[in-house]
Design a protein around this motif. Sequence first.
Motif, PDB file in Angstrom:
ATOM      1  N   GLU A 340       1.122  -0.198  -2.529  1.00 58.30           N
ATOM      2  CA  GLU A 340       1.916   0.421  -1.464  1.00 58.30           C
ATOM      3  C   GLU A 340       2.927   1.405  -2.041  1.00 58.30           C
ATOM      4  O   GLU A 340       3.252   2.413  -1.430  1.00 58.30           O
ATOM      5  CB  GLU A 340       2.646  -0.661  -0.662  1.00 58.30           C
ATOM      6  CG  GLU A 340       1.718  -1.538   0.168  1.00 58.30           C
ATOM      7  CD  GLU A 340       2.507  -2.526   1.015  1.00 58.30           C
ATOM      8  OE1 GLU A 340       3.748  -2.384   1.075  1.00 58.30           O
ATOM      9  OE2 GLU A 340       1.882  -3.417   1.599  1.00 58.30           O
ATOM     10  N   GLU A 341       3.420   1.084  -3.239  1.00 61.30           N
ATOM     11  CA  GLU A 341       4.442   1.938  -3.877  1.00 61.30           C
ATOM     12  C   GLU A 341       3.940   3.362  -4.060  1.00 61.30           C
ATOM     13  O   GLU A 341       4.694   4.317  -3.951  1.00 61.30           O
ATOM     14  CB  GLU A 341       4.830   1.327  -5.222  1.00 61.30           C
ATOM     15  CG  GLU A 341       5.849   2.141  -6.007  1.00 61.30           C
ATOM     16  CD  GLU A 341       6.107   1.561  -7.381  1.00 61.30           C
ATOM     17  OE1 GLU A 341       6.855   2.190  -8.145  1.00 61.30           O
ATOM     18  OE2 GLU A 341       5.550   0.485  -7.691  1.00 61.30           O
ATOM     19  N   HIS A 342       2.618   3.519  -4.349  1.00 59.51           N
ATOM     20  CA  HIS A 342       2.095   4.839  -4.666  1.00 59.51           C
ATOM     21  C   HIS A 342       1.214   5.415  -3.563  1.00 59.51           C
ATOM     22  O   HIS A 342       0.851   6.587  -3.634  1.00 59.51           O
ATOM     23  CB  HIS A 342       1.287   4.779  -5.963  1.00 59.51           C
ATOM     24  CG  HIS A 342       2.092   4.415  -7.161  1.00 59.51           C
ATOM     25  ND1 HIS A 342       2.137   3.137  -7.651  1.00 59.51           N
ATOM     26  CD2 HIS A 342       2.904   5.154  -7.956  1.00 59.51           C
ATOM     27  CE1 HIS A 342       2.935   3.103  -8.706  1.00 59.51           C
ATOM     28  NE2 HIS A 342       3.411   4.302  -8.916  1.00 59.51           N
ATOM     29  N   SER A 343       0.867   4.608  -2.540  1.00 56.35           N
ATOM     30  CA  SER A 343      -0.093   5.085  -1.544  1.00 56.35           C
ATOM     31  C   SER A 343       0.439   6.278  -0.754  1.00 56.35           C
ATOM     32  O   SER A 343      -0.288   7.247  -0.507  1.00 56.35           O
ATOM     33  CB  SER A 343      -0.476   3.953  -0.588  1.00 56.35           C
ATOM     34  OG  SER A 343       0.679   3.444   0.054  1.00 56.35           O
ATOM     35  N   ALA A 344       1.720   6.231  -0.361  1.00 57.21           N
ATOM     36  CA  ALA A 344       2.275   7.333   0.428  1.00 57.21           C
ATOM     37  C   ALA A 344       2.316   8.620  -0.395  1.00 57.21           C
ATOM     38  O   ALA A 344       1.990   9.706   0.095  1.00 57.21           O
ATOM     39  CB  ALA A 344       3.676   6.970   0.918  1.00 57.21           C
ATOM     40  N   ARG A 345       2.712   8.508  -1.675  1.00 61.95           N
ATOM     41  CA  ARG A 345       2.821   9.687  -2.527  1.00 61.95           C
ATOM     42  C   ARG A 345       1.444  10.271  -2.862  1.00 61.95           C
ATOM     43  O   ARG A 345       1.303  11.427  -3.209  1.00 61.95           O
ATOM     44  CB  ARG A 345       3.562   9.286  -3.806  1.00 61.95           C
ATOM     45  CG  ARG A 345       4.032  10.446  -4.659  1.00 61.95           C
ATOM     46  CD  ARG A 345       4.808   9.983  -5.868  1.00 61.95           C
ATOM     47  NE  ARG A 345       5.902   9.146  -5.497  1.00 61.95           N
ATOM     48  CZ  ARG A 345       6.018   7.869  -5.853  1.00 61.95           C
ATOM     49  NH1 ARG A 345       5.091   7.309  -6.590  1.00 61.95           N
ATOM     50  NH2 ARG A 345       7.049   7.154  -5.469  1.00 61.95           N
ATOM     51  N   TRP A 346       0.403   9.431  -2.741  1.00 60.55           N
ATOM     52  CA  TRP A 346      -0.922   9.841  -3.187  1.00 60.55           C
ATOM     53  C   TRP A 346      -1.656  10.708  -2.161  1.00 60.55           C
ATOM     54  O   TRP A 346      -2.631  11.352  -2.487  1.00 60.55           O
ATOM     55  CB  TRP A 346      -1.749   8.583  -3.475  1.00 60.55           C
ATOM     56  CG  TRP A 346      -3.036   8.856  -4.164  1.00 60.55           C
ATOM     57  CD1 TRP A 346      -3.234   9.034  -5.498  1.00 60.55           C
ATOM     58  CD2 TRP A 346      -4.324   8.996  -3.556  1.00 60.55           C
ATOM     59  NE1 TRP A 346      -4.553   9.266  -5.764  1.00 60.55           N
ATOM     60  CE2 TRP A 346      -5.251   9.244  -4.581  1.00 60.55           C
ATOM     61  CE3 TRP A 346      -4.785   8.926  -2.243  1.00 60.55           C
ATOM     62  CZ2 TRP A 346      -6.603   9.430  -4.337  1.00 60.55           C
ATOM     63  CZ3 TRP A 346      -6.125   9.104  -1.995  1.00 60.55           C
ATOM     64  CH2 TRP A 346      -7.024   9.360  -3.037  1.00 60.55           C
ATOM     65  N   GLN A 347      -1.155  10.762  -0.956  1.00 63.76           N
ATOM     66  CA  GLN A 347      -1.944  11.360   0.122  1.00 63.76           C
ATOM     67  C   GLN A 347      -2.220  12.849  -0.066  1.00 63.76           C
ATOM     68  O   GLN A 347      -3.325  13.322   0.122  1.00 63.76           O
ATOM     69  CB  GLN A 347      -1.232  11.148   1.474  1.00 63.76           C
ATOM     70  CG  GLN A 347      -1.065   9.679   1.846  1.00 63.76           C
ATOM     71  CD  GLN A 347      -2.389   8.939   1.864  1.00 63.76           C
ATOM     72  OE1 GLN A 347      -3.384   9.420   2.391  1.00 63.76           O
ATOM     73  NE2 GLN A 347      -2.406   7.758   1.257  1.00 63.76           N
ATOM     74  N   GLU A 348      -1.222  13.627  -0.424  1.00 59.96           N
ATOM     75  CA  GLU A 348      -1.400  15.075  -0.484  1.00 59.96           C
ATOM     76  C   GLU A 348      -0.907  15.637  -1.814  1.00 59.96           C
ATOM     77  O   GLU A 348      -0.104  15.020  -2.510  1.00 59.96           O
ATOM     78  CB  GLU A 348      -0.627  15.750   0.671  1.00 59.96           C
ATOM     79  CG  GLU A 348      -1.059  15.304   2.056  1.00 59.96           C
ATOM     80  CD  GLU A 348      -2.498  15.719   2.378  1.00 59.96           C
ATOM     81  OE1 GLU A 348      -2.985  16.662   1.741  1.00 59.96           O
ATOM     82  OE2 GLU A 348      -3.118  15.077   3.243  1.00 59.96           O
ATOM     83  N   LYS A 349      -1.378  16.811  -2.133  1.00 59.61           N
ATOM     84  CA  LYS A 349      -0.913  17.489  -3.341  1.00 59.61           C
ATOM     85  C   LYS A 349       0.563  17.856  -3.198  1.00 59.61           C
ATOM     86  O   LYS A 349       1.007  18.248  -2.117  1.00 59.61           O
ATOM     87  CB  LYS A 349      -1.760  18.738  -3.597  1.00 59.61           C
ATOM     88  CG  LYS A 349      -1.370  19.472  -4.881  1.00 59.61           C
ATOM     89  CD  LYS A 349      -2.371  20.542  -5.242  1.00 59.61           C
ATOM     90  CE  LYS A 349      -2.278  21.742  -4.336  1.00 59.61           C
ATOM     91  NZ  LYS A 349      -3.127  22.841  -4.807  1.00 59.61           N
ATOM     92  N   MET A 350       1.305  17.747  -4.287  1.00 60.18           N
ATOM     93  CA  MET A 350       2.733  18.020  -4.258  1.00 60.18           C
ATOM     94  C   MET A 350       3.078  18.980  -5.385  1.00 60.18           C
ATOM     95  O   MET A 350       2.549  18.862  -6.498  1.00 60.18           O
ATOM     96  CB  MET A 350       3.515  16.716  -4.405  1.00 60.18           C
ATOM     97  CG  MET A 350       5.026  16.888  -4.447  1.00 60.18           C
ATOM     98  SD  MET A 350       5.897  15.286  -4.490  1.00 60.18           S
ATOM     99  CE  MET A 350       5.331  14.654  -6.065  1.00 60.18           C
ATOM    100  N   VAL A 351       3.955  19.925  -5.098  1.00 59.63           N
ATOM    101  CA  VAL A 351       4.415  20.878  -6.107  1.00 59.63           C
ATOM    102  C   VAL A 351       5.896  20.637  -6.351  1.00 59.63           C
ATOM    103  O   VAL A 351       6.693  20.598  -5.412  1.00 59.63           O
ATOM    104  CB  VAL A 351       4.164  22.333  -5.671  1.00 59.63           C
ATOM    105  CG1 VAL A 351       4.766  23.298  -6.689  1.00 59.63           C
ATOM    106  CG2 VAL A 351       2.673  22.597  -5.495  1.00 59.63           C
ATOM    107  N   VAL A 352       6.241  20.419  -7.615  1.00 61.34           N
ATOM    108  CA  VAL A 352       7.630  20.215  -8.009  1.00 61.34           C
ATOM    109  C   VAL A 352       8.139  21.511  -8.624  1.00 61.34           C
ATOM    110  O   VAL A 352       7.595  21.989  -9.628  1.00 61.34           O
ATOM    111  CB  VAL A 352       7.751  19.057  -9.025  1.00 61.34           C
ATOM    112  CG1 VAL A 352       9.211  18.840  -9.415  1.00 61.34           C
ATOM    113  CG2 VAL A 352       7.152  17.784  -8.450  1.00 61.34           C
TER     114      VAL A 352
END
Length: 1001
Positions: A340-352
């Motif tokens: 659950e800790e990583h599922s939300a972050r895993w959904q879409e590509k993110m640019v930092v």
Amino acid sequence: MVAHAMNRDAGPAVDVPMERIEFYRHGMALLPRYGDRSAGVSMLVSNGNDLSALRFCTCAAGRAKTCDHLLEAVRIAAALGKSNAGDLDTRFRSGVWFALAGVLAAGEKVTPDAVQIEGLPTDDGRGLRVHSPARNDMAVFFPPREAMDRFLGRCGNRPKIERHGHRGLVLQRLAQLTLSANERIMASRGIRSRIQGIEQSFWFFAMYHHFLEYGENKVRFRIDLEPHAKRCVLGAVTPEGTPVFDINVRCQDLDGILAWASRWAPDSPVPAVHPLPLQQMLYVDLTPERGLEVTPLFVLAEPEKTPYRVSKQQVEALRCGDLVYLEHLDVFTRIAPLSEEHSARWQEKMVVKRDRVPAFLDQFRTAMENGPYLVSDAVKALRIFDRYSLSTISVDDVFQDGLGLSANYQFGAGTLSLGKILRAKKKKKRFLETTQGWVDLTSKHLDGFDAIIDFTEKPEIDTPLRLTPLEVFRLQAAHDQAPDVVGAKDRLDIFNKMLSRTAQRALPELRGLKATLRGYQQNGVGWLWFLYENRLGGLLCDDMGIGKTHQAMALMVAIAACGMPAAPFLVICPTTVISHWRQKLERYAPDLSVGVYHGPGRDFNATVAGSRVVITSYGLLRRDIERFSTITYPLVVFDEIQHIKNPGTQAYQAAEVLPSDVKLGLTGTPVENSLLDLKALMDIVLPGYFIGRKRFEQRYANKSSQGMFAFRNKELQRLIRPFTLRRLKASVLKELPDKIEDIASCRLAGEQVKQYREAVATRGRSIIETLRDAERQVPYMHVFALLNYLKQICDHPALLTTPAGSYNSCRSGKWELFKELLGEALDSGQKVVVFTQFLGMVKMMEDYLSDLGVGHVSLTGATTDRGKVISTFNADARCRVFVGSLKAGGTGIDLVAGSVVIHYDRWWNAAKEDQATDRVHRIGQRRGVQVFKLVTEGTLEERISGMIEKKRHLAENVLQEDDPSVMKSFSRREIIDMLSMAVPEAEDEDDGDTLPTGHAG
């Protein structure tokens, strides 16, 4: 379709008409022959091997007796049950057909009543299409014409009304008759078991039909798989190649079908399922703009192989339920679950973005090393530096008032200038970019630069810094590791001399000093000369009794040897040691004329005009600061500078504004209560060097984090080291005789016990109640008034009378112990020094010594000629005892004629006691010194003694040498403990030898 079975009991083979048989669990039904309208349906339900558990026939005759139909059914059941082929239900449930039914029914829970079966326009008319409300292409079956009705009866819709001999209804009736007791209870509650879920599905009856029609192994299976189309067809054909069925397998059922095929159809050419799952990961890589791109992907990581990567889009395109087809490997694999800790972050590509990269790396570095991340080599190479690996200081120029320096710091392969670091810190930036990553400016290893942040005000921040000596030392303290120093040799010599606290000019010959300096004293004078040369102040914190006064006088002589300044030197000290300073200067520096500005009829202008050294007191400095401020003194010496450590006092404020080239503080106890004492003294002698009081306390005195507290104490050591000099007596005076300290204990006498308990009961109860309420302020005035009252009881009850009574007026345990120790010392030919904090005790001791006829002197705050008192004790053999109040006699005097010290009562502060003891144990002492500290058992004295001995470490880690530091204020708990101590009973006083009961040891 007829099968043959051998009945071992009867002998001849029995024909088994399989087309007429239906079975379900331990029940069997025999349907009538085709066209026999009078025959019924015979049913047998067994209980283990008992075929007679339940039997009946639906024909008219079967209702009254055992009909022929029923007898036939019994014969057939017996033949099937005892033939080599075994029981039909057992064979079915242990074979390929039931396994296939379980896989299909587990995924698609559809009953025969829910499906639609329709004919297909084939040449032979055999095809039947099956579909359900959920999908139109479940399967196509190809039953032979003679089996068409049997398929429809078993697998199709059940009729709404009873139809004699309908296979579906017969199977339904068998299912009801074979329910277990638990299943009946569950059915009454609307619940069914897992196995019932399979048995009531369309797929169960379809596979049951094919078992009866084709047996266990009379078909060949094939799997037609098109992963890109997400299509899978499970087909079956007869050995002759006649089609049996084509089932369209749902994506979510593919995993089960492949597992089934691996066992039951191993020859089917289908991809294997990889034993390792596909990991859902985040791929972190650099963007062209040096930002980060975090992309969801899947990775198959096999040991010793390059990870096989699949994009999220590829997985979705080739995913069938829990399986994903890996095209290049031609295998299926499962997808491992994501936390659950990583599922939300895993959904879409993110640019930092670039400026957020260091914060991201700092936050997720551990997760990227241990969590579901795949990090590119470029990102792995990025680092967050919390310390520099190397620092380089370049000495670029030398000025009359300082140095030109450049400083660079190496972080990995990159470097940053001091200017960039300070500018970023001033702007409150957390990270500063380098070629290999970022520097975390909040790291404790870099926060030493906070103390030099004001350098950013300098316009030449990116050029060599023009620094004063004070700023050079502040810069040096910012380094937690020694820097590399480069530059021309002559410049390096100047720089290194400065860092080693060595003056550029040699110390003049001290011809005017009439004393021989020991080696450590010569070093001390060299350090003082360095301070004077650079116009820097400092604290000479040598232990009591090893010559701070001599070193200060030597500095005055050195300055005078280079040409006496126009203004005099100024010595400020407690009133009690003015005569001590005058005598020392007249004896050891006779060329420096001394003027004392003190006493009635004093004249400031006349004293200054006729003197090279002016001596005055802190009280007169405070009172006459306007007069003192009219002159800029080449050197101001603050003796016993700890007397003015409180910044809120007028004396402290006067010392701050006093004009001078150099201010020097002399003290054996630079830290009495807290590190703020040290800061206060340094602010006098070196104004502006330390940060503000509040920031100083937060930075150096905050013990909330022991690790950080220890780290910053190292920084504080580096800050103060150039401007403090601390040597212990034990370190530099190897030839000094030993000092032995003992606690001498005693008990209260009978009357003292009663007085002590009454005081605690009457005056202490309300104080204790107040202290136990954390919301109320500590009533310090009342607390210390009571504690002093109790201490007087312990000393001698006669102190409580006004004026103090005679020492013979009542009994005191401590007084008896004192007399015993005093007598032993005098009998052994030694001189004795006694300290007490109560003037009444001084008077009692004087009376007692006079009655004994023992020569003695006393010194209190009221003594006018201190020098004569001290000289008499040291020089007159007939003067055997010195009695002094701790405040008046504890500083600024030499009592080296004494060799026994008695502290009659304990001071609140151990440093005061040690300071007084060192009046005896100092240079000039030739005998071992025995120190007795008198403590009354079972009273607050015993508790105070234990507390102050435990608290001697406050300044150890700052001043580098052990020093007797003053104790912190007592806590509520400690005060309560002192007042709550149970006082023991006094011993019987009639035996003639009861006091003292204790001993020194």
